[in-house]
Design a protein around this motif. Sequence first.
Motif, PDB file in Angstrom:
ATOM      1  N   LEU A 174      61.829  25.187  28.603  1.00  0.00           N
ATOM      2  CA  LEU A 174      61.433  26.293  28.790  1.00  0.00           C
ATOM      3  C   LEU A 174      61.147  26.732  30.376  1.00  0.00           C
ATOM      4  CD1 LEU A 174      58.490  25.964  26.760  1.00  0.00           C
ATOM      5  CD2 LEU A 174      59.827  27.085  25.746  1.00  0.00           C
ATOM      6  N   SER A 175      61.606  27.241  30.614  1.00  0.00           N
ATOM      7  CA  SER A 175      61.699  27.975  32.320  1.00  0.00           C
ATOM      8  C   SER A 175      60.256  28.170  32.713  1.00  0.00           C
ATOM      9  CB  SER A 175      62.507  29.500  32.579  1.00  0.00           C
ATOM     10  OG  SER A 175      61.465  30.053  32.139  1.00  0.00           O
ATOM     11  N   ALA A 176      59.550  27.737  34.050  1.00  0.00           N
ATOM     12  CA  ALA A 176      58.975  27.804  34.348  1.00  0.00           C
ATOM     13  C   ALA A 176      57.809  29.242  34.044  1.00  0.00           C
ATOM     14  CB  ALA A 176      58.223  27.179  35.748  1.00  0.00           C
ATOM     15  N   SER A 177      58.183  29.799  34.147  1.00  0.00           N
ATOM     16  CA  SER A 177      58.112  31.888  33.835  1.00  0.00           C
ATOM     17  C   SER A 177      57.142  32.339  32.495  1.00  0.00           C
ATOM     18  CB  SER A 177      59.315  32.444  33.978  1.00  0.00           C
ATOM     19  OG  SER A 177      59.694  32.071  32.961  1.00  0.00           O
ATOM     20  N   LEU A 178      57.678  30.978  32.440  1.00  0.00           N
ATOM     21  CA  LEU A 178      56.515  30.763  30.126  1.00  0.00           C
ATOM     22  C   LEU A 178      55.530  30.505  30.510  1.00  0.00           C
ATOM     23  CD1 LEU A 178      59.378  30.037  28.109  1.00  0.00           C
ATOM     24  CD2 LEU A 178      58.907  32.328  28.260  1.00  0.00           C
ATOM     25  N   PHE A 179      55.459  29.479  31.619  1.00  0.00           N
ATOM     26  CA  PHE A 179      53.637  29.441  31.891  1.00  0.00           C
ATOM     27  C   PHE A 179      53.051  30.319  32.621  1.00  0.00           C
ATOM     28  CE2 PHE A 179      56.312  25.944  30.384  1.00  0.00           C
ATOM     29  CZ  PHE A 179      55.375  25.298  29.947  1.00  0.00           C
ATOM     30  N   ALA A 180      53.263  31.548  32.842  1.00  0.00           N
ATOM     31  CA  ALA A 180      52.691  32.501  34.133  1.00  0.00           C
ATOM     32  C   ALA A 180      50.927  32.648  33.771  1.00  0.00           C
ATOM     33  CB  ALA A 180      53.776  33.665  33.811  1.00  0.00           C
ATOM     34  N   ASN A 181      51.018  32.584  31.971  1.00  0.00           N
ATOM     35  CA  ASN A 181      49.228  33.000  31.238  1.00  0.00           C
ATOM     36  C   ASN A 181      48.636  32.154  31.402  1.00  0.00           C
ATOM     37  OD1 ASN A 181      50.383  31.460  29.723  1.00  0.00           O
ATOM     38  ND2 ASN A 181      49.805  33.014  28.285  1.00  0.00           N
ATOM     39  N   THR A 182      48.824  31.056  32.114  1.00  0.00           N
ATOM     40  CA  THR A 182      48.303  29.311  32.334  1.00  0.00           C
ATOM     41  C   THR A 182      48.318  28.998  33.401  1.00  0.00           C
ATOM     42  OG1 THR A 182      48.849  28.693  30.112  1.00  0.00           O
ATOM     43  CG2 THR A 182      47.829  26.845  31.451  1.00  0.00           C
ATOM     44  N   CYS A 187      40.955  29.452  46.693  1.00  0.00           N
ATOM     45  CA  CYS A 187      41.543  29.058  45.154  1.00  0.00           C
ATOM     46  C   CYS A 187      42.984  29.560  45.237  1.00  0.00           C
ATOM     47  CB  CYS A 187      40.867  28.766  43.523  1.00  0.00           C
ATOM     48  SG  CYS A 187      39.504  28.499  43.314  1.00  0.00           S
ATOM     49  N   LYS A 188      43.923  27.957  45.126  1.00  0.00           N
ATOM     50  CA  LYS A 188      45.550  28.395  45.018  1.00  0.00           C
ATOM     51  C   LYS A 188      45.778  28.353  43.555  1.00  0.00           C
ATOM     52  CE  LYS A 188      49.454  27.591  47.788  1.00  0.00           C
ATOM     53  NZ  LYS A 188      50.381  27.558  48.462  1.00  0.00           N
ATOM     54  N   LYS A 207      50.541  21.856  37.815  1.00  0.00           N
ATOM     55  CA  LYS A 207      49.464  20.815  37.467  1.00  0.00           C
ATOM     56  C   LYS A 207      48.967  22.318  36.099  1.00  0.00           C
ATOM     57  CE  LYS A 207      47.473  18.077  40.252  1.00  0.00           C
ATOM     58  NZ  LYS A 207      45.874  17.601  41.239  1.00  0.00           N
ATOM     59  N   ALA A 208      49.594  23.784  36.066  1.00  0.00           N
ATOM     60  CA  ALA A 208      49.796  24.709  35.558  1.00  0.00           C
ATOM     61  C   ALA A 208      50.424  24.063  34.142  1.00  0.00           C
ATOM     62  CB  ALA A 208      49.594  25.567  36.299  1.00  0.00           C
ATOM     63  N   MET A 209      52.059  23.623  34.099  1.00  0.00           N
ATOM     64  CA  MET A 209      52.452  23.970  34.214  1.00  0.00           C
ATOM     65  C   MET A 209      52.036  23.072  32.560  1.00  0.00           C
ATOM     66  SD  MET A 209      56.691  22.959  34.293  1.00  0.00           S
ATOM     67  CE  MET A 209      57.216  24.202  34.806  1.00  0.00           C
ATOM     68  N   LYS A 210      51.416  21.691  33.592  1.00  0.00           N
ATOM     69  CA  LYS A 210      50.594  20.440  32.229  1.00  0.00           C
ATOM     70  C   LYS A 210      49.718  20.780  31.494  1.00  0.00           C
ATOM     71  CE  LYS A 210      49.150  15.695  33.061  1.00  0.00           C
ATOM     72  NZ  LYS A 210      49.250  14.480  33.781  1.00  0.00           N
ATOM     73  N   GLU A 211      49.123  21.850  31.946  1.00  0.00           N
ATOM     74  CA  GLU A 211      48.000  22.377  31.346  1.00  0.00           C
ATOM     75  C   GLU A 211      48.519  22.976  30.288  1.00  0.00           C
ATOM     76  OE1 GLU A 211      44.401  21.497  31.262  1.00  0.00           O
ATOM     77  OE2 GLU A 211      45.102  20.254  32.806  1.00  0.00           O
ATOM     78  N   ARG A 212      49.627  23.786  30.249  1.00  0.00           N
ATOM     79  CA  ARG A 212      49.470  24.445  29.253  1.00  0.00           C
ATOM     80  C   ARG A 212      50.714  23.604  28.062  1.00  0.00           C
ATOM     81  NH1 ARG A 212      52.065  29.593  28.252  1.00  0.00           N
ATOM     82  NH2 ARG A 212      53.213  29.853  25.766  1.00  0.00           N
ATOM     83  N   ALA A 213      51.439  22.955  28.297  1.00  0.00           N
ATOM     84  CA  ALA A 213      51.810  21.841  27.855  1.00  0.00           C
ATOM     85  C   ALA A 213      51.055  21.345  26.752  1.00  0.00           C
ATOM     86  CB  ALA A 213      52.654  20.542  28.482  1.00  0.00           C
ATOM     87  N   LYS A 214      49.760  20.509  26.865  1.00  0.00           N
ATOM     88  CA  LYS A 214      48.759  19.930  26.636  1.00  0.00           C
ATOM     89  C   LYS A 214      48.168  21.173  25.381  1.00  0.00           C
ATOM     90  CE  LYS A 214      44.773  19.407  29.034  1.00  0.00           C
ATOM     91  NZ  LYS A 214      44.018  18.200  29.657  1.00  0.00           N
TER      92      LYS A 214
END
Length: 204
Positions: free
Chosen positions: A11-19, A87-88, A93-100
């Motif tokens: 999965l590319s990082a772009s797939l995590f754009a909603n997290t 915030c930023k 970490k967003a990728m990790k949260e989506r993975a979890k």
Amino acid sequence: MKTIYTLIVALSASLFANTYHYECQDGYDFTARLDGKEMTLFLPRKTVLLKPVVSASGAKYSNGEITLFTKGDKALLELDALGALTCKNHSLKAMKERAKHDGFYFRAQGNEPGWTLFLAHKSQFVYDYGKERMEFTLPKARQSGDSTLYHYRDKKTTMMIELHHRTCHDTMSDEVFDVIVSIKKNGRLFTGCGNVMKMRSLSR
């Protein structure tokens, strides 16, 4: 009964754009997930659902008490108790949260000697072309710039795992990955590439 992991798709990082994982001032951070038009905020003490609100610029979500403005990787969170927090988004970490949330894990590989790393709650490092194997509980992550660091230590092993959020090219397979990976185990260095992967358990 034996459980094995099958690699479904890289999965590319772009797939995590909603997290998103937002880090704010004063050490306040939270995860946000956009499902359709609704934004769910996983705040430190509660989870709230926000509806979209018309905004002149960027995106705005609110439930009447809590409001989130987002534009690019930046956000403004309005809480009654804390006021407005700048915030930023932290992409790793967003990728990790989506993975979890979705049952993903992180897999990395390297060559000469061949090695494979699986990062989940119960992690595994297989190296020297499969001759050596180490299982360990993933330690707490530490952030350094655009890199995530894991420092593991027990009576026999000291190991530092570094994930650098930059494009990585595998020289043997010619594959392109999202993360550059380096592992230093008892002074021995392993380098390679990694991606977040879909996890599926099979029994046989």
